[in-house]
Design a protein around this motif. Sequence first.
Motif, PDB file in Angstrom:
ATOM      1  N   PRO A  13     -62.810 -63.391 -89.781  1.00 44.75           N
ATOM      2  CA  PRO A  13     -63.277 -64.241 -88.683  1.00 44.75           C
ATOM      3  C   PRO A  13     -62.089 -64.676 -87.818  1.00 44.75           C
ATOM      4  N   PRO A  14     -62.172 -64.514 -86.504  1.00 45.68           N
ATOM      5  CA  PRO A  14     -61.048 -64.885 -85.627  1.00 45.68           C
ATOM      6  C   PRO A  14     -61.015 -66.391 -85.362  1.00 45.68           C
ATOM      7  N   VAL A  15     -60.661 -67.153 -86.376  1.00 47.07           N
ATOM      8  CA  VAL A  15     -60.736 -68.609 -86.294  1.00 47.07           C
ATOM      9  C   VAL A  15     -59.846 -69.155 -85.186  1.00 47.07           C
ATOM     10  N   ALA A  16     -58.608 -68.666 -85.110  1.00 53.96           N
ATOM     11  CA  ALA A  16     -57.689 -69.170 -84.083  1.00 53.96           C
ATOM     12  C   ALA A  16     -58.175 -68.814 -82.682  1.00 53.96           C
ATOM     13  N   THR A  17     -58.702 -67.609 -82.513  1.00 51.10           N
ATOM     14  CA  THR A  17     -59.222 -67.201 -81.207  1.00 51.10           C
ATOM     15  C   THR A  17     -60.391 -68.077 -80.800  1.00 51.10           C
ATOM     16  N   TRP A  18     -61.320 -68.290 -81.721  1.00 49.26           N
ATOM     17  CA  TRP A  18     -62.442 -69.181 -81.423  1.00 49.26           C
ATOM     18  C   TRP A  18     -61.946 -70.580 -81.051  1.00 49.26           C
ATOM     19  N   THR A  19     -60.968 -71.080 -81.804  1.00 47.08           N
ATOM     20  CA  THR A  19     -60.454 -72.430 -81.564  1.00 47.08           C
ATOM     21  C   THR A  19     -59.802 -72.528 -80.190  1.00 47.08           C
ATOM     22  N   LEU A  20     -58.982 -71.538 -79.837  1.00 46.46           N
ATOM     23  CA  LEU A  20     -58.331 -71.554 -78.531  1.00 46.46           C
ATOM     24  C   LEU A  20     -59.359 -71.527 -77.402  1.00 46.46           C
ATOM     25  N   ILE A  21     -60.386 -70.702 -77.554  1.00 48.47           N
ATOM     26  CA  ILE A  21     -61.432 -70.645 -76.534  1.00 48.47           C
ATOM     27  C   ILE A  21     -62.143 -71.993 -76.434  1.00 48.47           C
ATOM     28  N   GLU A 100     -55.291 -61.183 -83.870  1.00 47.08           N
ATOM     29  CA  GLU A 100     -55.328 -62.208 -84.912  1.00 47.08           C
ATOM     30  C   GLU A 100     -55.585 -61.585 -86.272  1.00 47.08           C
ATOM     31  N   ASP A 101     -56.417 -60.555 -86.325  1.00 46.19           N
ATOM     32  CA  ASP A 101     -56.691 -59.853 -87.569  1.00 46.19           C
ATOM     33  C   ASP A 101     -55.396 -59.321 -88.195  1.00 46.19           C
ATOM     34  N   ALA A 102     -54.479 -58.884 -87.354  1.00 45.00           N
ATOM     35  CA  ALA A 102     -53.220 -58.333 -87.837  1.00 45.00           C
ATOM     36  C   ALA A 102     -52.202 -59.395 -88.210  1.00 45.00           C
ATOM     37  N   MET A 103     -52.386 -60.619 -87.697  1.00 46.66           N
ATOM     38  CA  MET A 103     -51.378 -61.652 -87.895  1.00 46.66           C
ATOM     39  C   MET A 103     -51.830 -62.770 -88.811  1.00 46.66           C
ATOM     40  N   GLY A 104     -53.115 -63.039 -88.833  1.00 47.19           N
ATOM     41  CA  GLY A 104     -53.592 -64.254 -89.467  1.00 47.19           C
ATOM     42  C   GLY A 104     -53.622 -65.376 -88.444  1.00 47.19           C
ATOM     43  N   PRO A 105     -54.456 -66.393 -88.653  1.00 47.05           N
ATOM     44  CA  PRO A 105     -54.674 -67.410 -87.616  1.00 47.05           C
ATOM     45  C   PRO A 105     -53.433 -68.208 -87.244  1.00 47.05           C
ATOM     46  N   TRP A 106     -52.635 -68.627 -88.232  1.00 50.12           N
ATOM     47  CA  TRP A 106     -51.483 -69.470 -87.911  1.00 50.12           C
ATOM     48  C   TRP A 106     -50.387 -68.679 -87.218  1.00 50.12           C
ATOM     49  N   PHE A 108     -50.876 -66.012 -85.488  1.00 48.97           N
ATOM     50  CA  PHE A 108     -51.415 -65.670 -84.172  1.00 48.97           C
ATOM     51  C   PHE A 108     -51.252 -66.837 -83.211  1.00 48.97           C
ATOM     52  N   LEU A 109     -51.535 -68.036 -83.676  1.00 52.96           N
ATOM     53  CA  LEU A 109     -51.390 -69.207 -82.816  1.00 52.96           C
ATOM     54  C   LEU A 109     -49.939 -69.381 -82.369  1.00 52.96           C
ATOM     55  N   ALA A 110     -48.997 -69.218 -83.311  1.00 51.81           N
ATOM     56  CA  ALA A 110     -47.580 -69.324 -82.950  1.00 51.81           C
ATOM     57  C   ALA A 110     -47.186 -68.229 -81.961  1.00 51.81           C
ATOM     58  N   PHE A 111     -47.695 -67.024 -82.183  1.00 49.12           N
ATOM     59  CA  PHE A 111     -47.419 -65.909 -81.276  1.00 49.12           C
ATOM     60  C   PHE A 111     -47.979 -66.186 -79.893  1.00 49.12           C
ATOM     61  N   TYR A 112     -49.186 -66.688 -79.837  1.00 51.56           N
ATOM     62  CA  TYR A 112     -49.857 -67.004 -78.564  1.00 51.56           C
ATOM     63  C   TYR A 112     -49.031 -68.010 -77.765  1.00 51.56           C
ATOM     64  N   LEU A 113     -48.593 -69.078 -78.416  1.00 50.66           N
ATOM     65  CA  LEU A 113     -47.807 -70.091 -77.725  1.00 50.66           C
ATOM     66  C   LEU A 113     -46.448 -69.546 -77.294  1.00 50.66           C
ATOM     67  N   ALA A 114     -45.828 -68.722 -78.142  1.00 50.13           N
ATOM     68  CA  ALA A 114     -44.531 -68.133 -77.791  1.00 50.13           C
ATOM     69  C   ALA A 114     -44.658 -67.253 -76.552  1.00 50.13           C
ATOM     70  N   CYS A 115     -45.717 -66.465 -76.490  1.00 46.50           N
ATOM     71  CA  CYS A 115     -45.927 -65.612 -75.318  1.00 46.50           C
ATOM     72  C   CYS A 115     -46.194 -66.450 -74.080  1.00 46.50           C
ATOM     73  N   GLY A 116     -46.934 -67.544 -74.241  1.00 48.98           N
ATOM     74  CA  GLY A 116     -47.204 -68.411 -73.101  1.00 48.98           C
ATOM     75  C   GLY A 116     -45.932 -69.045 -72.560  1.00 48.98           C
ATOM     76  N   ILE A 117     -45.053 -69.484 -73.441  1.00 50.81           N
ATOM     77  CA  ILE A 117     -43.791 -70.075 -73.004  1.00 50.81           C
ATOM     78  C   ILE A 117     -42.919 -69.021 -72.335  1.00 50.81           C
ATOM     79  N   ALA A 118     -42.868 -67.819 -72.915  1.00 56.12           N
ATOM     80  CA  ALA A 118     -42.101 -66.733 -72.298  1.00 56.12           C
ATOM     81  C   ALA A 118     -42.644 -66.406 -70.913  1.00 56.12           C
ATOM     82  N   ALA A 119     -43.960 -66.447 -70.764  1.00 57.97           N
ATOM     83  CA  ALA A 119     -44.573 -66.189 -69.454  1.00 57.97           C
ATOM     84  C   ALA A 119     -44.168 -67.246 -68.442  1.00 57.97           C
ATOM     85  N   ASP A 120     -44.177 -68.513 -68.855  1.00 59.28           N
ATOM     86  CA  ASP A 120     -43.749 -69.589 -67.963  1.00 59.28           C
ATOM     87  C   ASP A 120     -42.306 -69.375 -67.502  1.00 59.28           C
ATOM     88  N   LEU A 121     -41.436 -69.036 -68.444  1.00 62.40           N
ATOM     89  CA  LEU A 121     -40.025 -68.836 -68.108  1.00 62.40           C
ATOM     90  C   LEU A 121     -39.838 -67.655 -67.164  1.00 62.40           C
TER      91      LEU A 121
END
Length: 246
Positions: A13-21, A100-106, A108-121
């Motif tokens: 179940p993509p828990v982190a994806t559901w939570t982010l949405i 998320e399936d490949a990373m696990g929820p936690w 994946f969440l850290a990866f998502y935020l890291a990519c978002g910060i890199a995008a901002d920069l």
Amino acid sequence: MIPIQDSTPRHCPPVATWTLIGVNLTIFLFETWIPEPLLQRLFYLFGVVPARFVHPDWAAWNGFPADSLWPFVTALFLHGGWIHVLANMWTLWIFGDNVEDAMGPWRFLAFYLACGIAADLAQIVANPEATVPMVGASGAIAGVMGAYYVLYPRARIVLLVPVFFLPFFFEVSAFFYLAFWFFEQVFSGSLSLGARAVGGVAWWAHIGGFLCGVFLHRPFLAVRRRCGPGRDPYRPLGFSRYSERY
């Protein structure tokens, strides 16, 4: 081209994806309830304004809090309209569950935020003089797309292409679709260089997020995951597993 679905099955179940949405939609609903002047203030305080971080004297003159880096995270959860938020969440739904399936929820969440910060920069580097706030999850989602591009290149993506109000559906490989999407961002981003205060799409945030996902996803991959019945809980997750699937 609008992605409709992909062919990659998920095992957990993509828990982190559901939570982010859910969090993004909840915050956007809150945005619709507050007055327009307050909403603009919210965007300026919690969105990423490049000039705020490049020109501290200008930031102080305009009343921005000093030394606050929270906008690099909070900007990822603000959106400028229904189309903006729904398009982002739809894309996250299509590509996020498998990454998320490949990373696990936690992870994946850290990866998502890291990519978002890199995008901002990346957007700040590309357009440091901009004085309008950058908001939206698209930079982080671009990172998810970048990871998907590497992990599932032979997955099939069903696309909707409207032609004169008639819907046409095509199926292409994830490799083709995501490569085309990326080069479209590069082309559009090149045309946008030098804009100081004009709002619009943060193309270089998309580019930075995607490249972050492509090159930095490996440390976030889970080695072992336990999931529901019917799945080998000790099967290692890695590139070879995904390349065998298609």
